[in-house]
Design a protein around this motif. Structure first.
Motif, PDB file in Angstrom:
ATOM      1  N   TRP A   9     -16.291  34.888  35.459  1.00 51.47           N
ATOM      2  CA  TRP A   9     -15.649  35.066  36.755  1.00 51.47           C
ATOM      3  C   TRP A   9     -16.580  35.784  37.741  1.00 51.47           C
ATOM      4  CZ3 TRP A   9     -12.450  34.627  32.552  1.00 51.47           C
ATOM      5  CH2 TRP A   9     -11.306  33.832  32.706  1.00 51.47           C
ATOM      6  N   PRO A  10     -16.266  35.706  39.041  1.00 46.20           N
ATOM      7  CA  PRO A  10     -17.124  36.376  40.039  1.00 46.20           C
ATOM      8  C   PRO A  10     -17.222  37.882  39.861  1.00 46.20           C
ATOM      9  CG  PRO A  10     -15.763  34.728  41.118  1.00 46.20           C
ATOM     10  CD  PRO A  10     -15.264  34.835  39.702  1.00 46.20           C
ATOM     11  N   ASP A  11     -16.217  38.518  39.237  1.00 48.57           N
ATOM     12  CA  ASP A  11     -16.277  39.966  39.048  1.00 48.57           C
ATOM     13  C   ASP A  11     -16.979  40.364  37.758  1.00 48.57           C
ATOM     14  OD1 ASP A  11     -14.416  39.227  37.172  1.00 48.57           O
ATOM     15  OD2 ASP A  11     -12.749  40.379  38.022  1.00 48.57           O
ATOM     16  N   GLY A  12     -17.523  39.378  37.027  1.00 45.32           N
ATOM     17  CA  GLY A  12     -18.270  39.689  35.813  1.00 45.32           C
ATOM     18  C   GLY A  12     -17.468  39.592  34.538  1.00 45.32           C
ATOM     19  N   ARG A  13     -16.156  39.336  34.623  1.00 44.89           N
ATOM     20  CA  ARG A  13     -15.366  39.183  33.399  1.00 44.89           C
ATOM     21  C   ARG A  13     -15.768  37.899  32.683  1.00 44.89           C
ATOM     22  NH1 ARG A  13     -10.168  38.020  34.081  1.00 44.89           N
ATOM     23  NH2 ARG A  13     -10.429  37.504  36.293  1.00 44.89           N
ATOM     24  N   THR A  14     -15.732  37.932  31.371  1.00 42.04           N
ATOM     25  CA  THR A  14     -16.060  36.753  30.578  1.00 42.04           C
ATOM     26  C   THR A  14     -14.922  36.449  29.613  1.00 42.04           C
ATOM     27  OG1 THR A  14     -17.178  38.064  28.873  1.00 42.04           O
ATOM     28  CG2 THR A  14     -18.536  37.191  30.671  1.00 42.04           C
ATOM     29  N   LEU A  15     -14.847  35.181  29.222  1.00 41.22           N
ATOM     30  CA  LEU A  15     -13.860  34.746  28.233  1.00 41.22           C
ATOM     31  C   LEU A  15     -14.508  33.675  27.370  1.00 41.22           C
ATOM     32  CD1 LEU A  15     -10.830  34.683  27.217  1.00 41.22           C
ATOM     33  CD2 LEU A  15     -10.569  32.730  28.750  1.00 41.22           C
ATOM     34  N   PRO A  16     -14.673  33.914  26.067  1.00 42.70           N
ATOM     35  CA  PRO A  16     -15.216  32.868  25.197  1.00 42.70           C
ATOM     36  C   PRO A  16     -14.160  31.815  24.905  1.00 42.70           C
ATOM     37  CG  PRO A  16     -14.702  34.826  23.917  1.00 42.70           C
ATOM     38  CD  PRO A  16     -14.447  35.179  25.346  1.00 42.70           C
ATOM     39  N   LEU A  17     -14.546  30.541  24.916  1.00 42.94           N
ATOM     40  CA  LEU A  17     -13.645  29.448  24.554  1.00 42.94           C
ATOM     41  C   LEU A  17     -13.936  29.061  23.111  1.00 42.94           C
ATOM     42  CD1 LEU A  17     -13.698  27.176  27.724  1.00 42.94           C
ATOM     43  CD2 LEU A  17     -12.056  28.932  27.092  1.00 42.94           C
ATOM     44  N   SER A 100     -28.745  31.993  25.182  1.00 40.02           N
ATOM     45  CA  SER A 100     -28.142  31.800  26.499  1.00 40.02           C
ATOM     46  C   SER A 100     -26.889  32.648  26.644  1.00 40.02           C
ATOM     47  CB  SER A 100     -27.812  30.320  26.713  1.00 40.02           C
ATOM     48  OG  SER A 100     -28.973  29.531  26.633  1.00 40.02           O
ATOM     49  N   ALA A 101     -26.087  32.685  25.585  1.00 38.09           N
ATOM     50  CA  ALA A 101     -24.884  33.522  25.621  1.00 38.09           C
ATOM     51  C   ALA A 101     -25.245  34.989  25.839  1.00 38.09           C
ATOM     52  CB  ALA A 101     -24.094  33.358  24.327  1.00 38.09           C
ATOM     53  N   ASP A 102     -26.373  35.411  25.254  1.00 37.90           N
ATOM     54  CA  ASP A 102     -26.804  36.792  25.421  1.00 37.90           C
ATOM     55  C   ASP A 102     -27.181  37.082  26.872  1.00 37.90           C
ATOM     56  OD1 ASP A 102     -27.620  39.402  24.259  1.00 37.90           O
ATOM     57  OD2 ASP A 102     -29.615  38.772  24.926  1.00 37.90           O
ATOM     58  N   VAL A 103     -27.831  36.135  27.538  1.00 40.50           N
ATOM     59  CA  VAL A 103     -28.170  36.307  28.958  1.00 40.50           C
ATOM     60  C   VAL A 103     -26.899  36.455  29.790  1.00 40.50           C
ATOM     61  CG1 VAL A 103     -29.169  35.182  30.982  1.00 40.50           C
ATOM     62  CG2 VAL A 103     -30.363  35.090  28.787  1.00 40.50           C
ATOM     63  N   ILE A 104     -25.911  35.592  29.531  1.00 43.19           N
ATOM     64  CA  ILE A 104     -24.651  35.651  30.279  1.00 43.19           C
ATOM     65  C   ILE A 104     -23.978  36.997  30.078  1.00 43.19           C
ATOM     66  CG2 ILE A 104     -22.340  34.641  30.475  1.00 43.19           C
ATOM     67  CD1 ILE A 104     -23.659  31.989  29.490  1.00 43.19           C
ATOM     68  N   GLN A 105     -23.931  37.448  28.833  1.00 45.03           N
ATOM     69  CA  GLN A 105     -23.229  38.696  28.549  1.00 45.03           C
ATOM     70  C   GLN A 105     -23.945  39.891  29.149  1.00 45.03           C
ATOM     71  OE1 GLN A 105     -20.148  38.286  26.909  1.00 45.03           O
ATOM     72  NE2 GLN A 105     -19.982  40.218  28.014  1.00 45.03           N
ATOM     73  N   ARG A 106     -25.274  39.883  29.169  1.00 43.54           N
ATOM     74  CA  ARG A 106     -26.011  40.995  29.771  1.00 43.54           C
ATOM     75  C   ARG A 106     -25.718  41.093  31.263  1.00 43.54           C
ATOM     76  NH1 ARG A 106     -30.681  39.331  26.922  1.00 43.54           N
ATOM     77  NH2 ARG A 106     -31.613  38.687  28.884  1.00 43.54           N
ATOM     78  N   VAL A 107     -25.691  39.952  31.941  1.00 44.70           N
ATOM     79  CA  VAL A 107     -25.361  39.954  33.369  1.00 44.70           C
ATOM     80  C   VAL A 107     -23.939  40.438  33.581  1.00 44.70           C
ATOM     81  CG1 VAL A 107     -24.997  38.482  35.384  1.00 44.70           C
ATOM     82  CG2 VAL A 107     -27.022  38.167  33.963  1.00 44.70           C
ATOM     83  N   ALA A 108     -23.009  39.942  32.745  1.00 44.18           N
ATOM     84  CA  ALA A 108     -21.604  40.331  32.881  1.00 44.18           C
ATOM     85  C   ALA A 108     -21.417  41.826  32.652  1.00 44.18           C
ATOM     86  CB  ALA A 108     -20.745  39.536  31.911  1.00 44.18           C
ATOM     87  N   ASN A 109     -22.145  42.382  31.688  1.00 45.11           N
ATOM     88  CA  ASN A 109     -21.989  43.805  31.376  1.00 45.11           C
ATOM     89  C   ASN A 109     -22.400  44.699  32.535  1.00 45.11           C
ATOM     90  OD1 ASN A 109     -21.035  43.261  28.828  1.00 45.11           O
ATOM     91  ND2 ASN A 109     -23.014  43.511  27.822  1.00 45.11           N
ATOM     92  N   LEU A 110     -23.270  44.198  33.398  1.00 43.26           N
ATOM     93  CA  LEU A 110     -23.675  44.982  34.561  1.00 43.26           C
ATOM     94  C   LEU A 110     -22.545  45.108  35.576  1.00 43.26           C
ATOM     95  CD1 LEU A 110     -27.256  43.531  35.174  1.00 43.26           C
ATOM     96  CD2 LEU A 110     -26.672  45.745  34.156  1.00 43.26           C
ATOM     97  N   LEU A 111     -21.580  44.173  35.525  1.00 48.90           N
ATOM     98  CA  LEU A 111     -20.532  44.127  36.543  1.00 48.90           C
ATOM     99  C   LEU A 111     -19.144  44.407  35.996  1.00 48.90           C
ATOM    100  CD1 LEU A 111     -21.812  40.987  38.431  1.00 48.90           C
ATOM    101  CD2 LEU A 111     -21.905  43.338  39.228  1.00 48.90           C
ATOM    102  N   THR A 112     -18.922  44.259  34.694  1.00 53.63           N
ATOM    103  CA  THR A 112     -17.601  44.509  34.132  1.00 53.63           C
ATOM    104  C   THR A 112     -17.223  45.965  34.324  1.00 53.63           C
ATOM    105  OG1 THR A 112     -17.930  42.797  32.486  1.00 53.63           O
ATOM    106  CG2 THR A 112     -16.189  44.395  32.059  1.00 53.63           C
TER     107      THR A 112
END
Length: 347
Positions: A9-17, A100-112
């Motif tokens: 999401w734009p606010d950095g939240r993630t959800l694994p499918l 790739s998942a690790d890159v996504i999560q690192r970016v998300a952790n900066l904003l969550t």
């Protein structure tokens, strides 16, 4: 090692499918979050699925794009996006590679749990409890140009995959409508109209509370339906309810009729789908700290008289939200979904 897919999401939240990845995106859930999803292959590292949403610019997704492609500029991405692995020759999508998942999560952790600067700081916390699905959701949106901010908490009715998908999709929609219109009441009405025609999650609904701050006004505008609540912290350290539950007993009482037994007290009389939508305005100076929460938070904490003390004793919004959820889970006889969103207003 790999993960199937990730919603960002734009606010950095993630959800694994967790569902299987097939060519038809509706079979593995992306269409529940990204309407009209268009795939953007990012080489062997990932596929990004984005839609023509009117929501906030997804800067986390843009950062991930640049990280996965070595710095190439992405298109304008708005609203939630999905990341999967690349498509094979048969058109089926591979699971997302672990790197790739690790890159996504690192970016998300900066904003969550991001801290929002003036005129407020805000943070949310959630727990799934002992339920199979997380059927609560929250969203925060800010329009700096208009000087408005919106905060939303939804409590899904039921515990099914459709309810989970419904709240995840509608929380950001309601927040976006509220920040654009400046009216939480209008945002809930728009959600009601959209939900009536929704073919993705037919029959699913939720209770809701929405708050809007507008720099042009000195008041906080709140609207709600059902039993999701808002509280303010008083100067004496008490949690003061700002909403009144929409339950059958309250309706009977307003008409001068006997309130009935315990069943009437618990009989829900409103949701996004139907029933009354109420609204109130409060002077901002009277709301130094605002709490929006589901019954998984206020139910256990009110029973042990801890809601006010937590809001009064914690230093910041992030700590208050986290402690509300943590203590609610400890105090609940049957821990369920719990969500707390705390807003500290800079007066």
């Amino acid at each position: 090692m790999s993960t199937p897919a990730i919603i960002l999401w734009p606010d950095g939240r993630t959800l694994p499918l967790q569902s299987h990845l097939r060519r038809d995106s509706r079979r593995w859930g992306i269409d529940l979050y990204v309407e009209g999803a268009h795939p953007y292959p990012l080489g062997r590292r990932a596929t990004l699925h984005a839609g023509p949403a009117r929501e906030s610019v997804n800067n986390p997704a843009r950062r991930v794009w640049m990280g996965l492609t070595g710095g190439s500029l992405p298109p304008m991405l708005r609203g939630p996006v999905a990341f999967t692995g690349p498509a094979g020759r048969d058109g089926n999508l591979a699971p997302l590679p672990a790197a790739s998942a690790d890159v996504i999560q690192r970016v998300a952790n900066l904003l969550t749990g991001s801290v929002y600067t003036a005129p407020f700081t805000a943070s949310a916390a959630q727990a799934r409890g002992e339920r199979t699905y997380q059927c609560d959701a929250h969203a925060i949106r800010r329009d700096r140009k208009a000087g408005r901010s919106a905060f939303v908490v939804l409590d899904g009715i039921g515990a099914t995959p459709d309810v989970h998908h419904f709240v995840q999709r509608y929380a950001p929609r309601i927040a976006q409508e509220a920040v654009e219109s400046g009216s939480p009441f209008q945002a809930l009405m728009a959600a009601r109209i959209a939900a009536t025609a929704d073919r993705l999650t037919p029959g699913a609904t939720a209770t809701a509370v929405v708050a809007v701050l507008d720099s042009q006004h000195s008041s906080v505008h709140i609207a709600w339906c059902g039993t999701t609540r808002a509280y303010r912290l008083s100067r004496f350290g008490a949690a003061i309810p700002l909403t009144a539950d929409h339950v059958r007993a309250a309706q009977l009482h307003r008409h001068g009729l006997p309130a009935g037994g315990q069943a009437a007290q618990a009989w829900l009389a409103s949701s996004i789908a139907d029933g009354p939508i109420a609204q109130r305005f409060f002077e901002r100076r009277r709301v130094p700290r605002l709490l929006l929460c589901t019954d998984g938070v206020y139910g256990p904490l009110e029973r042990v008289h801890r809601l006010g003390p937590i809001l009064d004793s914690t230093e910041d919004a992030r700590g208050a939200a986290a402690q509300c959820v943590r203590e609610a889970a400890a105090a609940a006889a049957d821990p369920g979904n719990a969500t707390a969103l705390v807003v500290d207003l800079h007066l």
